[in-house]
Motif scaffolding. Structure first.
Motif, PDB file in Angstrom:
ATOM      1  N   ARG A 198      23.813  16.473 -22.049  1.00 50.22           N
ATOM      2  CA  ARG A 198      23.276  17.670 -22.720  1.00 50.22           C
ATOM      3  C   ARG A 198      23.459  17.587 -24.229  1.00 50.22           C
ATOM      4  N   THR A 199      24.683  17.220 -24.634  1.00 52.95           N
ATOM      5  CA  THR A 199      24.992  17.205 -26.059  1.00 52.95           C
ATOM      6  C   THR A 199      24.164  16.153 -26.795  1.00 52.95           C
ATOM      7  N   VAL A 200      24.058  14.964 -26.194  1.00 52.32           N
ATOM      8  CA  VAL A 200      23.326  13.883 -26.864  1.00 52.32           C
ATOM      9  C   VAL A 200      21.830  14.199 -26.921  1.00 52.32           C
ATOM     10  N   PHE A 201      21.273  14.714 -25.818  1.00 61.85           N
ATOM     11  CA  PHE A 201      19.819  14.895 -25.774  1.00 61.85           C
ATOM     12  C   PHE A 201      19.360  16.195 -26.402  1.00 61.85           C
ATOM     13  N   GLU A 202      20.148  17.252 -26.230  1.00 61.18           N
ATOM     14  CA  GLU A 202      19.706  18.559 -26.719  1.00 61.18           C
ATOM     15  C   GLU A 202      20.503  19.070 -27.907  1.00 61.18           C
ATOM     16  N   GLY A 203      21.616  18.419 -28.234  1.00 58.95           N
ATOM     17  CA  GLY A 203      22.420  18.857 -29.370  1.00 58.95           C
ATOM     18  C   GLY A 203      23.357  20.002 -29.011  1.00 58.95           C
ATOM     19  N   VAL A 204      24.178  20.400 -29.989  1.00 62.12           N
ATOM     20  CA  VAL A 204      25.171  21.451 -29.723  1.00 62.12           C
ATOM     21  C   VAL A 204      24.607  22.860 -29.914  1.00 62.12           C
ATOM     22  N   LEU A 205      23.415  22.960 -30.501  1.00 62.67           N
ATOM     23  CA  LEU A 205      22.836  24.299 -30.686  1.00 62.67           C
ATOM     24  C   LEU A 205      22.394  24.868 -29.342  1.00 62.67           C
ATOM     25  N   PRO A 206      22.336  26.210 -29.226  1.00 64.61           N
ATOM     26  CA  PRO A 206      21.865  26.795 -27.968  1.00 64.61           C
ATOM     27  C   PRO A 206      20.415  26.388 -27.746  1.00 64.61           C
ATOM     28  N   LEU A 253      33.119  15.478 -29.002  1.00 67.46           N
ATOM     29  CA  LEU A 253      31.921  14.640 -29.075  1.00 67.46           C
ATOM     30  C   LEU A 253      31.377  14.631 -30.509  1.00 67.46           C
ATOM     31  N   ARG A 294      25.824  26.105 -28.028  1.00 72.04           N
ATOM     32  CA  ARG A 294      25.545  26.265 -26.605  1.00 72.04           C
ATOM     33  C   ARG A 294      26.808  26.586 -25.800  1.00 72.04           C
ATOM     34  N   VAL A 326      23.335  15.557 -34.046  1.00 74.76           N
ATOM     35  CA  VAL A 326      24.439  16.296 -33.441  1.00 74.76           C
ATOM     36  C   VAL A 326      24.011  17.718 -33.078  1.00 74.76           C
ATOM     37  N   PHE A 327      23.264  18.373 -33.968  1.00 74.34           N
ATOM     38  CA  PHE A 327      22.958  19.787 -33.726  1.00 74.34           C
ATOM     39  C   PHE A 327      21.748  19.979 -32.831  1.00 74.34           C
ATOM     40  N   GLU A 328      20.748  19.116 -32.972  1.00 76.02           N
ATOM     41  CA  GLU A 328      19.507  19.328 -32.211  1.00 76.02           C
ATOM     42  C   GLU A 328      19.284  18.302 -31.112  1.00 76.02           C
ATOM     43  N   GLY A 329      20.082  17.230 -31.093  1.00 76.76           N
ATOM     44  CA  GLY A 329      19.932  16.208 -30.062  1.00 76.76           C
ATOM     45  C   GLY A 329      18.834  15.216 -30.396  1.00 76.76           C
ATOM     46  N   VAL A 330      18.662  14.222 -29.521  1.00 75.55           N
ATOM     47  CA  VAL A 330      17.674  13.166 -29.793  1.00 75.55           C
ATOM     48  C   VAL A 330      16.276  13.529 -29.272  1.00 75.55           C
ATOM     49  N   THR A 384      31.132  11.276 -32.642  1.00 74.21           N
ATOM     50  CA  THR A 384      29.849  10.786 -33.162  1.00 74.21           C
ATOM     51  C   THR A 384      29.978  10.434 -34.638  1.00 74.21           C
ATOM     52  N   LEU A 411      31.979  16.023 -17.331  1.00 75.77           N
ATOM     53  CA  LEU A 411      31.827  15.271 -18.579  1.00 75.77           C
ATOM     54  C   LEU A 411      30.499  14.511 -18.689  1.00 75.77           C
ATOM     55  N   THR A 426      28.689   8.038 -29.600  1.00 73.97           N
ATOM     56  CA  THR A 426      29.156   9.267 -28.957  1.00 73.97           C
ATOM     57  C   THR A 426      29.768   8.948 -27.596  1.00 73.97           C
ATOM     58  N   ILE A 485      34.498   8.582 -26.271  1.00 72.24           N
ATOM     59  CA  ILE A 485      35.226   9.269 -25.198  1.00 72.24           C
ATOM     60  C   ILE A 485      36.541   8.566 -24.853  1.00 72.24           C
ATOM     61  N   ASP A 498      27.892  16.987 -19.532  1.00 75.25           N
ATOM     62  CA  ASP A 498      28.149  17.554 -20.868  1.00 75.25           C
ATOM     63  C   ASP A 498      27.687  16.585 -21.962  1.00 75.25           C
ATOM     64  N   VAL A 499      27.958  15.297 -21.745  1.00 77.04           N
ATOM     65  CA  VAL A 499      27.576  14.304 -22.754  1.00 77.04           C
ATOM     66  C   VAL A 499      26.050  14.198 -22.809  1.00 77.04           C
ATOM     67  N   ARG A 548      18.427   8.778 -20.261  1.00 81.92           N
ATOM     68  CA  ARG A 548      19.297   9.874 -19.831  1.00 81.92           C
ATOM     69  C   ARG A 548      20.160   9.411 -18.645  1.00 81.92           C
TER      70      ARG A 548
END
Lengths: 207, 207
Positions: free
Chosen positions: B197-205, A169, A158, A199-203, A173, B191, B173, B177, B194-195, B100
């Protein structure tokens, strides 16, 4: 400890000179457990020999001091982590797939080498050995950060989270697992995949 | 430090009796910085008075010993975290939305109270005060874990990762920090989001 795993240079050398190999490796395991419990600075050679159930002078047959043990332990953790980066799936393929592979393997190494990686993650840089280990850790993290940047540039990660923050992050993690993971825990086998998914898809549920 | 923030009972009491309020608060800040640098066990009252630039006997006008300072510092971190749970958006709404909200606020508290939360996260349980703080931390984490379970039961969090593991990764996670965040860093304002988004949706687009 895994008997098939190569031991550190010092452990091999000392053991080869005086004692069967498993002795030096067992002493290392005892020392690491003490360092993790008491903290490295607070642990004396007295504490170590007492924990090992041998005299201080027997202990000195194996190692010249506690910093040797610290170095051997940190080498073991770092060698395990750096070896991942040499594996085929870490070296070729799309950046995001290499990243996913590395995260999975990092969790596996952390599970297999728990006390050594725990010690590595607690290092604060008070001695030359600790500063050397911190430097190596930073170099490992920089490799991950570079891969996150490459994946972001390729649109595989993303773009709305800064890639340096995403990399921190991600490492945070994975590393946080040492705080609670204990071997033999139910679900230990699923942990690497659970971490990759989270990590990749989130919770959130997959959309 | 935020002057609007209520100070610990002891700091208020001592300051009211002898000195302007900001003195006790400043001493606490000095002590926490020393604890974080040297480790609590390795820090003496000598170290603390030297760092504060006052004599040991002046220091004893404010506090009866270093464990008092530890307790006041840990209270400040814990009060900040527990206050989040009392906020409206943490108490009502869908479990996943409450979660969230709490994660975002946890990052904000961590940024605002960085040295205090850092100290809290390094506590190992060697003294009664440390065990008390660990117990309170566990209770905070248990609240988060319960909320993750509720969200999973309602289908608002993915079911293919064990919810206890998801809760631990989430806390890990956020807490990680403290290892790298420094106030004033560019992007500090983004931040919390960002956290989240990363935690809930992951790092993938986003798919």
């Amino acid at each position: 400890m895994d008997p098939a795993r190569p031991r550190s240079r010092r452990a091999r050398g000392q053991a080869g000179a005086r004692r069967p190999v498993y002795d030096a490796a067992s002493l290392l395991a005892v020392a690491v457990a003490e360092f993790n419990t008491r903290g490295y600075d607070a642990t004396s050679m007295e504490d170590l020999s007492r924990a090992a159930g041998i005299t201080k002078s027997s202990f000195y047959h194996h190692v010249s001091g506690k910093e040797d043990l610290l170095r051997a332990a940190l080498e073991r953790a770092l060698d395990g982590l750096f070896a991942i980066l040499q594996e085929r799936h870490a070296r070729s393929g799309r950046p995001v797939d290499r990243l996913r592979y590395i995260v999975r393997r990092q969790v596996e190494v952390l599970q297999a080498e728990l006390p050594y990686v725990t010690l590595l993650l607690r290092v604060r840089g008070n001695t030359a050995t600790e500063r050397w280990a911190l430097e190596r850790r930073r170099s490992f993290d920089a490799t991950i950060a570079e891969l996150v940047r490459e994946a972001a540039a390729a649109g595989q990660v993303r773009a709305d989270v800064d890639s340096a923050v995403a990399a921190r992050l991600l490492s945070g993690t994975v590393n946080s697992i040492v705080e609670w993971y204990r071997p033999g825990r139910p679900g230990a086998g699923e942990l690497p995949e659970d971490v990759v998914r989270t990590v990749f898809e989130g919770v959130l549920p997959r959309g």
